[in-house]
Enzyme design. Sequence first.
Site, PDB file in Angstrom:
ATOM      1  N   ASP A 188       0.830  -1.219   0.000  1.00 52.88           N
ATOM      2  CA  ASP A 188       0.000   0.000   0.000  1.00 52.88           C
ATOM      3  C   ASP A 188       0.859   1.261   0.000  1.00 52.88           C
ATOM      4  O   ASP A 188       1.980   1.261   0.506  1.00 52.88           O
ATOM      5  CB  ASP A 188      -0.917  -0.023   1.233  1.00 52.88           C
ATOM      6  N   TRP A 202       3.022   7.869  -2.470  1.00 51.37           N
ATOM      7  CA  TRP A 202       4.435   7.966  -2.823  1.00 51.37           C
ATOM      8  C   TRP A 202       4.587   8.893  -4.022  1.00 51.37           C
ATOM      9  O   TRP A 202       5.432   9.779  -4.030  1.00 51.37           O
ATOM     10  CB  TRP A 202       4.985   6.578  -3.153  1.00 51.37           C
ATOM     11  N   ARG A 226      -0.579   9.365  -9.646  1.00 53.35           N
ATOM     12  CA  ARG A 226      -0.619   8.158  -8.817  1.00 53.35           C
ATOM     13  C   ARG A 226      -0.069   6.930  -9.536  1.00 53.35           C
ATOM     14  O   ARG A 226       0.561   6.060  -8.919  1.00 53.35           O
ATOM     15  CB  ARG A 226      -2.071   7.860  -8.387  1.00 53.35           C
ATOM     16  N   HIS A 286       2.428   3.197  -8.834  1.00 55.37           N
ATOM     17  CA  HIS A 286       2.234   1.766  -9.117  1.00 55.37           C
ATOM     18  C   HIS A 286       3.446   1.239  -9.893  1.00 55.37           C
ATOM     19  O   HIS A 286       3.967   0.164  -9.593  1.00 55.37           O
ATOM     20  CB  HIS A 286       0.954   1.544  -9.924  1.00 55.37           C
ATOM     21  N   SER A 346      -7.582  -5.284  -5.266  1.00 54.62           N
ATOM     22  CA  SER A 346      -8.675  -5.825  -4.454  1.00 54.62           C
ATOM     23  C   SER A 346      -9.994  -5.737  -5.196  1.00 54.62           C
ATOM     24  O   SER A 346     -10.141  -4.965  -6.153  1.00 54.62           O
ATOM     25  CB  SER A 346      -8.764  -5.056  -3.127  1.00 54.62           C
ATOM     26  N   THR A 347     -10.969  -6.501  -4.705  1.00 53.06           N
ATOM     27  CA  THR A 347     -12.308  -6.442  -5.312  1.00 53.06           C
ATOM     28  C   THR A 347     -12.929  -5.060  -5.124  1.00 53.06           C
ATOM     29  O   THR A 347     -13.880  -4.721  -5.821  1.00 53.06           O
ATOM     30  CB  THR A 347     -13.237  -7.508  -4.685  1.00 53.06           C
ATOM     31  N   TRP A 361     -11.975  -1.621  -7.845  1.00 54.66           N
ATOM     32  CA  TRP A 361     -12.751  -1.202  -9.032  1.00 54.66           C
ATOM     33  C   TRP A 361     -13.440   0.124  -8.804  1.00 54.66           C
ATOM     34  O   TRP A 361     -13.898   0.762  -9.747  1.00 54.66           O
ATOM     35  CB  TRP A 361     -13.798  -2.275  -9.381  1.00 54.66           C
ATOM     36  N   LEU A 397      10.068 -20.988  -4.256  1.00 51.45           N
ATOM     37  CA  LEU A 397       9.179 -20.019  -3.596  1.00 51.45           C
ATOM     38  C   LEU A 397       7.892 -19.957  -4.394  1.00 51.45           C
ATOM     39  O   LEU A 397       7.922 -19.878  -5.623  1.00 51.45           O
ATOM     40  CB  LEU A 397       9.849 -18.636  -3.591  1.00 51.45           C
ATOM     41  N   ARG A 407      -4.744  -1.403   8.919  1.00 51.02           N
ATOM     42  CA  ARG A 407      -5.949  -2.203   8.661  1.00 51.02           C
ATOM     43  C   ARG A 407      -5.641  -3.308   7.666  1.00 51.02           C
ATOM     44  O   ARG A 407      -4.590  -3.325   7.029  1.00 51.02           O
ATOM     45  CB  ARG A 407      -7.105  -1.312   8.191  1.00 51.02           C
ATOM     46  N   SER A 462      -8.017  -4.369   5.154  1.00 50.18           N
ATOM     47  CA  SER A 462      -8.604  -4.072   3.837  1.00 50.18           C
ATOM     48  C   SER A 462      -8.951  -5.330   3.035  1.00 50.18           C
ATOM     49  O   SER A 462      -8.661  -5.412   1.838  1.00 50.18           O
ATOM     50  CB  SER A 462      -7.687  -3.143   3.027  1.00 50.18           C
TER      51      SER A 462
HETATM   52  C1  IPE Z   1      -5.385  -2.600  -0.134  1.00 54.95           C
HETATM   53  O1  IPE Z   1      -5.074  -1.251  -0.283  1.00 54.95           O
HETATM   54  C2  IPE Z   1      -5.411  -3.280  -1.471  1.00 54.95           C
HETATM   55  C3  IPE Z   1      -4.117  -3.443  -2.134  1.00 54.95           C
HETATM   56  C4  IPE Z   1      -2.963  -3.125  -1.627  1.00 54.95           C
HETATM   57  C5  IPE Z   1      -4.189  -4.024  -3.444  1.00 54.95           C
HETATM   58  P1  IPE Z   1      -6.182  -0.119  -0.473  1.00 54.95           P
HETATM   59  O2  IPE Z   1      -5.438   1.158  -0.644  1.00 54.95           O
HETATM   60  O3  IPE Z   1      -7.127  -0.502  -1.540  1.00 54.95           O
HETATM   61  O4  IPE Z   1      -6.952  -0.167   0.911  1.00 54.95           O
HETATM   62  P2  IPE Z   1      -7.732   0.991   1.674  1.00 54.95           P
HETATM   63  O5  IPE Z   1      -8.716   1.573   0.711  1.00 54.95           O
HETATM   64  O6  IPE Z   1      -6.725   2.004   2.107  1.00 54.95           O
HETATM   65  O7  IPE Z   1      -8.360   0.322   2.848  1.00 54.95           O
HETATM   66  C1  IPE Z   2      -1.571   0.303  -3.339  1.00 56.20           C
HETATM   67  O1  IPE Z   2      -1.326   1.669  -3.383  1.00 56.20           O
HETATM   68  C2  IPE Z   2      -1.803  -0.295  -4.707  1.00 56.20           C
HETATM   69  C3  IPE Z   2      -3.201  -0.666  -4.958  1.00 56.20           C
HETATM   70  C4  IPE Z   2      -4.175  -0.601  -4.102  1.00 56.20           C
HETATM   71  C5  IPE Z   2      -3.509  -1.165  -6.288  1.00 56.20           C
HETATM   72  P1  IPE Z   2      -2.503   2.705  -3.422  1.00 56.20           P
HETATM   73  O2  IPE Z   2      -2.859   2.960  -4.839  1.00 56.20           O
HETATM   74  O3  IPE Z   2      -3.617   2.283  -2.554  1.00 56.20           O
HETATM   75  O4  IPE Z   2      -1.812   3.993  -2.832  1.00 56.20           O
HETATM   76  P2  IPE Z   2      -2.402   4.959  -1.718  1.00 56.20           P
HETATM   77  O5  IPE Z   2      -2.760   4.100  -0.557  1.00 56.20           O
HETATM   78  O6  IPE Z   2      -3.601   5.632  -2.322  1.00 56.20           O
HETATM   79  O7  IPE Z   2      -1.299   5.904  -1.406  1.00 56.20           O
HETATM   80 MG    MG Z   3      -4.015   2.475  -0.582  1.00 52.25          MG
END
Ligand code: IPE
Ligand code: IPE
Ligand code: MG
Length: 242
Positions: free
Chosen positions: A19, A24, A32, A36, A64-65, A68, A131, A190, A192
């Site tokens: 996350d 970053w 954003r 990634h 994550s689900t 979307w 692994l 959390r 998530s």
């Molecule tokens: C959890 O991060 C999902 C992934 C890292 C793929 P999110 O950024 O989606 O979670 P929330 O929204 O902060 O809980």
């Molecule tokens: C995690 O980084 C990657 C995914 C959830 C796909 P985020 O995109 O959630 O980055 P923040 O949490 O918004 O900084």
């Molecule tokens: Mg996030």
Amino acid sequence: MIEGIDPAKVPRHVGCVMDGNGRWAEQFGLPRTEGHAAGEQALLDTVYGALDLGISWLTVYAFSTENWRRPSDEVRFLMNFNRGLLRRRRDELNDLGVRIRFIGRRNWRVPRSVLREMDSAEALTKENTTLTLTMAFNYGGRAEIVDAVRDIVAQGYRPSQVNDSVISAHLYQPEMPDPDLVIRTSGEYRISNFLLWQLAYSELVFVDEYWPDFRREHLFEAVKLYQGRSRRYGGVKEQRSR
Ligand code: IPE
Ligand code: IPE
Ligand code: MG
């Protein structure tokens, strides 16, 4: 072995909630999606770190689900990015002896071109044993439990036949052991919707680094913290044998 790490107590299965990519990027005034992209290096370095330690299972949360719900541009970027990552990295991972697998809903929303890349990465690496890298993609812990319950009901189990092992056996990768250690980056405390069933007794480590800054050294630090924990599973602390 890495200094300060007991080779006899290395976690068998480590999970990572990758996350903080967006934040970053935002700190540098970048879009954003650049975050990634920068996360790819972190993932590879973490795989190398897991190999250094002799960890057998590494599971990373990639989409994550609930992701979307993001703007369609970002979702599209993430689909293409993950497809590209598999294409770019599968040979390197294969050479390292990494078996690539996926957990998540395959039959819901994921573009066919991404599914094809997932299938080919899995097929290429299926005999590897060093692994297992499981990518949680279009994954939700609740969706996984819902899918398991649907299977169990469809198979006609009687209520009295349903127990922990039956549910575990109907998860996406039944042979995957429960994670010993789960690390979440970016200072969020959390889960998530990551591996809800499996992390009942996992040790949790939260780190402040955003995912693109995460490196194997951070993994080593998390493993050291893990090794200092006392896992009791609801029982009492193990007694030393006399
Ligand atoms: C959890 O991060 C999902 C992934 C890292 C793929 P999110 O950024 O989606 O979670 P929330 O929204 O902060 O809980
Ligand atoms: C995690 O980084 C990657 C995914 C959830 C796909 P985020 O995109 O959630 O980055 P923040 O949490 O918004 O900084
Ligand atoms: Mg996030």
